[in-house]
Scaffold this motif. Structure first.
Motif, PDB file in Angstrom:
ATOM      1  N   TRP A   1       0.840  -1.202   0.000  1.00 58.88           N
ATOM      2  CA  TRP A   1       0.000   0.000   0.000  1.00 58.88           C
ATOM      3  C   TRP A   1       0.871   1.246   0.000  1.00 58.88           C
ATOM      4  CZ3 TRP A   1      -0.312   3.875   3.809  1.00 58.88           C
ATOM      5  CH2 TRP A   1      -1.377   4.771   3.684  1.00 58.88           C
ATOM      6  N   THR A   2       0.408   2.267  -0.673  1.00 57.65           N
ATOM      7  CA  THR A   2       1.009   3.593  -0.562  1.00 57.65           C
ATOM      8  C   THR A   2      -0.064   4.643  -0.784  1.00 57.65           C
ATOM      9  OG1 THR A   2       2.738   5.080  -1.381  1.00 57.65           O
ATOM     10  CG2 THR A   2       1.644   3.699  -3.004  1.00 57.65           C
ATOM     11  N   ASN A   3       0.112   5.783  -0.163  1.00 52.46           N
ATOM     12  CA  ASN A   3      -0.776   6.925  -0.393  1.00 52.46           C
ATOM     13  C   ASN A   3       0.022   8.121  -0.916  1.00 52.46           C
ATOM     14  OD1 ASN A   3       0.627   7.513   1.937  1.00 52.46           O
ATOM     15  ND2 ASN A   3      -1.135   8.340   3.050  1.00 52.46           N
ATOM     16  N   TYR A   4       1.109   7.818  -1.636  1.00 52.97           N
ATOM     17  CA  TYR A   4       1.975   8.885  -2.152  1.00 52.97           C
ATOM     18  C   TYR A   4       1.171   9.826  -3.050  1.00 52.97           C
ATOM     19  CZ  TYR A   4       6.012  11.194  -4.282  1.00 52.97           C
ATOM     20  OH  TYR A   4       6.932  12.134  -4.701  1.00 52.97           O
ATOM     21  N   SER A   5       1.289  11.113  -2.788  1.00 56.74           N
ATOM     22  CA  SER A   5       0.591  12.128  -3.582  1.00 56.74           C
ATOM     23  C   SER A   5       1.390  13.421  -3.514  1.00 56.74           C
ATOM     24  CB  SER A   5      -0.832  12.358  -3.057  1.00 56.74           C
ATOM     25  OG  SER A   5      -0.804  12.832  -1.716  1.00 56.74           O
ATOM     26  N   ALA A   6       1.064  14.359  -4.408  1.00 56.05           N
ATOM     27  CA  ALA A   6       1.796  15.622  -4.471  1.00 56.05           C
ATOM     28  C   ALA A   6       0.847  16.741  -4.880  1.00 56.05           C
ATOM     29  CB  ALA A   6       2.954  15.528  -5.466  1.00 56.05           C
ATOM     30  N   THR A   7       1.247  17.957  -4.541  1.00 59.26           N
ATOM     31  CA  THR A   7       0.428  19.118  -4.882  1.00 59.26           C
ATOM     32  C   THR A   7       0.575  19.512  -6.341  1.00 59.26           C
ATOM     33  OG1 THR A   7       2.210  20.576  -4.140  1.00 59.26           O
ATOM     34  CG2 THR A   7       0.504  20.008  -2.537  1.00 59.26           C
ATOM     35  N   THR A   8       1.621  19.025  -6.986  1.00 55.96           N
ATOM     36  CA  THR A   8       1.835  19.253  -8.422  1.00 55.96           C
ATOM     37  C   THR A   8       1.943  17.903  -9.116  1.00 55.96           C
ATOM     38  OG1 THR A   8       4.243  19.379  -8.090  1.00 55.96           O
ATOM     39  CG2 THR A   8       3.007  21.452  -8.057  1.00 55.96           C
ATOM     40  N   PRO A   9       1.700  17.827 -10.406  1.00 57.53           N
ATOM     41  CA  PRO A   9       1.717  16.538 -11.102  1.00 57.53           C
ATOM     42  C   PRO A   9       3.065  15.831 -11.001  1.00 57.53           C
ATOM     43  CG  PRO A   9       0.672  18.222 -12.462  1.00 57.53           C
ATOM     44  CD  PRO A   9       1.292  18.937 -11.292  1.00 57.53           C
ATOM     45  N   PHE A  10       3.016  14.510 -10.928  1.00 64.71           N
ATOM     46  CA  PHE A  10       4.232  13.702 -10.966  1.00 64.71           C
ATOM     47  C   PHE A  10       3.974  12.525 -11.893  1.00 64.71           C
ATOM     48  CE2 PHE A  10       1.718  12.046  -7.463  1.00 64.71           C
ATOM     49  CZ  PHE A  10       1.796  10.673  -7.592  1.00 64.71           C
ATOM     50  N   ASN A  11       5.059  11.945 -12.403  1.00 69.35           N
ATOM     51  CA  ASN A  11       4.926  10.877 -13.379  1.00 69.35           C
ATOM     52  C   ASN A  11       5.264   9.515 -12.780  1.00 69.35           C
ATOM     53  OD1 ASN A  11       7.740  10.883 -13.221  1.00 69.35           O
ATOM     54  ND2 ASN A  11       7.960  12.181 -15.043  1.00 69.35           N
ATOM     55  N   GLU A  12       5.163   8.500 -13.618  1.00 73.39           N
ATOM     56  CA  GLU A  12       5.423   7.133 -13.160  1.00 73.39           C
ATOM     57  C   GLU A  12       6.870   6.955 -12.737  1.00 73.39           C
ATOM     58  OE1 GLU A  12       5.071   2.548 -14.893  1.00 73.39           O
ATOM     59  OE2 GLU A  12       4.184   4.237 -15.979  1.00 73.39           O
ATOM     60  N   SER A  13       7.789   7.681 -13.385  1.00 73.87           N
ATOM     61  CA  SER A  13       9.198   7.583 -13.031  1.00 73.87           C
ATOM     62  C   SER A  13       9.438   8.055 -11.605  1.00 73.87           C
ATOM     63  CB  SER A  13      10.046   8.405 -14.005  1.00 73.87           C
ATOM     64  OG  SER A  13      11.395   8.435 -13.601  1.00 73.87           O
ATOM     65  N   GLU A  14       8.792   9.148 -11.223  1.00 74.03           N
ATOM     66  CA  GLU A  14       8.965   9.653  -9.860  1.00 74.03           C
ATOM     67  C   GLU A  14       8.394   8.674  -8.841  1.00 74.03           C
ATOM     68  OE1 GLU A  14       7.209  13.240  -7.081  1.00 74.03           O
ATOM     69  OE2 GLU A  14       7.835  13.751  -9.127  1.00 74.03           O
ATOM     70  N   LEU A  15       7.231   8.107  -9.142  1.00 68.40           N
ATOM     71  CA  LEU A  15       6.640   7.132  -8.229  1.00 68.40           C
ATOM     72  C   LEU A  15       7.540   5.917  -8.069  1.00 68.40           C
ATOM     73  CD1 LEU A  15       4.228   6.346  -6.475  1.00 68.40           C
ATOM     74  CD2 LEU A  15       3.151   5.355  -8.508  1.00 68.40           C
ATOM     75  N   HIS A  16       8.184   5.489  -9.158  1.00 64.10           N
ATOM     76  CA  HIS A  16       9.113   4.361  -9.089  1.00 64.10           C
ATOM     77  C   HIS A  16      10.321   4.711  -8.220  1.00 64.10           C
ATOM     78  CE1 HIS A  16      11.375   0.816 -10.322  1.00 64.10           C
ATOM     79  NE2 HIS A  16      12.386   1.608 -10.633  1.00 64.10           N
ATOM     80  N   ARG A  17      10.848   5.934  -8.369  1.00 67.65           N
ATOM     81  CA  ARG A  17      11.985   6.352  -7.535  1.00 67.65           C
ATOM     82  C   ARG A  17      11.587   6.401  -6.071  1.00 67.65           C
ATOM     83  NH1 ARG A  17      14.080  11.240  -7.836  1.00 67.65           N
ATOM     84  NH2 ARG A  17      12.334  12.245  -8.912  1.00 67.65           N
ATOM     85  N   ALA A  18      10.379   6.886  -5.807  1.00 62.31           N
ATOM     86  CA  ALA A  18       9.912   6.952  -4.424  1.00 62.31           C
ATOM     87  C   ALA A  18       9.770   5.552  -3.835  1.00 62.31           C
ATOM     88  CB  ALA A  18       8.580   7.698  -4.362  1.00 62.31           C
ATOM     89  N   ARG A  19       9.247   4.638  -4.628  1.00 62.46           N
ATOM     90  CA  ARG A  19       9.092   3.262  -4.151  1.00 62.46           C
ATOM     91  C   ARG A  19      10.452   2.617  -3.883  1.00 62.46           C
ATOM     92  NH1 ARG A  19       5.861  -1.867  -6.931  1.00 62.46           N
ATOM     93  NH2 ARG A  19       6.929  -3.470  -5.705  1.00 62.46           N
ATOM     94  N   THR A  20      11.409   2.805  -4.783  1.00 59.63           N
ATOM     95  CA  THR A  20      12.744   2.235  -4.589  1.00 59.63           C
ATOM     96  C   THR A  20      13.401   2.786  -3.334  1.00 59.63           C
ATOM     97  OG1 THR A  20      13.015   1.978  -6.989  1.00 59.63           O
ATOM     98  CG2 THR A  20      15.009   1.930  -5.638  1.00 59.63           C
ATOM     99  N   LEU A  21      13.290   4.095  -3.119  1.00 61.98           N
ATOM    100  CA  LEU A  21      13.843   4.718  -1.922  1.00 61.98           C
ATOM    101  C   LEU A  21      13.177   4.163  -0.677  1.00 61.98           C
ATOM    102  CD1 LEU A  21      15.717   6.955  -0.754  1.00 61.98           C
ATOM    103  CD2 LEU A  21      13.809   8.550  -1.044  1.00 61.98           C
TER     104      LEU A  21
END
Length: 294
Positions: free
Chosen positions: A218-238
């Protein structure tokens, strides 16, 4: 954690650095297991009772009923607390073998021990719970289940938070692991990532030799500005790297509990200055290896 990440944080940590992890087994009365878990000052307490008798209206014929309550640090539980309790139930259910104890109740109670600086964890409607506090509650619940040893488990859930610092001069936003409450005003996004660690899962590219495979629950990662799949992948790896550190702390605590129950163990030595430290106070709880994997 990598030593090459830039040091841009208020407390001097690298972007991929966790705060000091603390883990205490509380030995609370009238429960089967309890634990306090914290990233720095972001701390939570959890207790586990069960399997115990269940009320007829909650009884399930084929598995145990998992009941979770979340309590804010102040005031009474509100909508946010009930929503988080439902989330934790969804996160922890895949880790538990509930079919082993049908027609019984397993109750988990989580207590926030911080959050007054952000409105998170004080029962304020609509204020939410910050991602680091959510991660602490998940880890405290997992530690309490390990401490109880009465609920069969197929794996262990570990969670960490990731924050996003936007920068108009960079192509990619800077992602930071385990943001402290003082860092929250700088963030343009954040989220909690919860992983299930179990030896029955397939091995991934990030898997270490002495750490079982994990999968994102599960994750509830979100942002106030748009983000792409690459950023979500980096966040998951971190987040996965951070969750592996949390898993290591839980494993050390289980090893200490086993040694303590036989009277042959001593409390683990603290790590060198500058590294994370853990606390394993005395506990009389025994851990059944046949009921859990870690």
């Amino acid at each position: 954690m990598s030593a090459h990440s830039p040091t841009l944080r208020l407390d001097g940590r690298n972007a991929d650095g966790l705060r000091e992890i603390t883990l205490n087994y509380e030995g609370l009365d009238r429960v089967d297991g309890s634990a306090r878990f914290g990233f720095g000052e972001t701390k939570a307490l959890a207790s586990v009772s069960g399997p115990i008798e269940v009320r007829p209206n909650l009884e399930l014929p084929s598995q145990a009923t998992l009941d979770i309550h979340i309590r804010p640090v102040a005031a009474i539980s509100g909508t946010d607390s009930k929503a988080l309790a439902a989330t934790l139930k969804a996160i922890l259910t895949p880790a538990l073998l509930l079919a082993r104890h049908p027609r019984t109740l397993i109750q988990v109670v989580g207590q926030a021990l911080c959050g007054s600086d952000t409105g998170s964890g004080i029962g304020s409607a609509g204020r939410g719970w910050n991602a680091s506090l959510t991660a602490s509650l998940v880890n405290a619940s997992s530690a309490a289940l390990l401490n109880a040893g009465s609920v069969p488990m197929r794996g262990v859930v570990c969670a960490v938070s990731v924050g996003r610092i936007a920068s108009g001069n960079e192509k990619e936003a800077l992602l930071v692991l385990d943001p402290a409450e003082a860092e929250l005003p700088r963030l343009s996004g954040s989220g909690c990532f919860a992983f299930l660690f179990s030896s029955v899962l397939p091995i991934t590219s990030l898997n270490e030799a002495d750490i079982p495979p994990c999968s994102l629950l599960w994750t509830n990662y979100s942002a106030t500005t748009p983000f792409n799949e690459s950023e979500l992948h980096r966040a998951r790896t971190l987040a996965e790297r951070g969750a592996q550190v949390v898993w290591g702390k839980l494993k050390e605590s289980v090893a200490w509990m086993e040694a303590s129950s036989t009277g042959k163990g001593t409390q683990p030595k603290r790590e060198r200055a500058g590294q994370q430290q853990e606390q394993f106070p005395e506990s009389e709880s025994e851990v059944d290896d046949n009921k859990m994997e870690i």
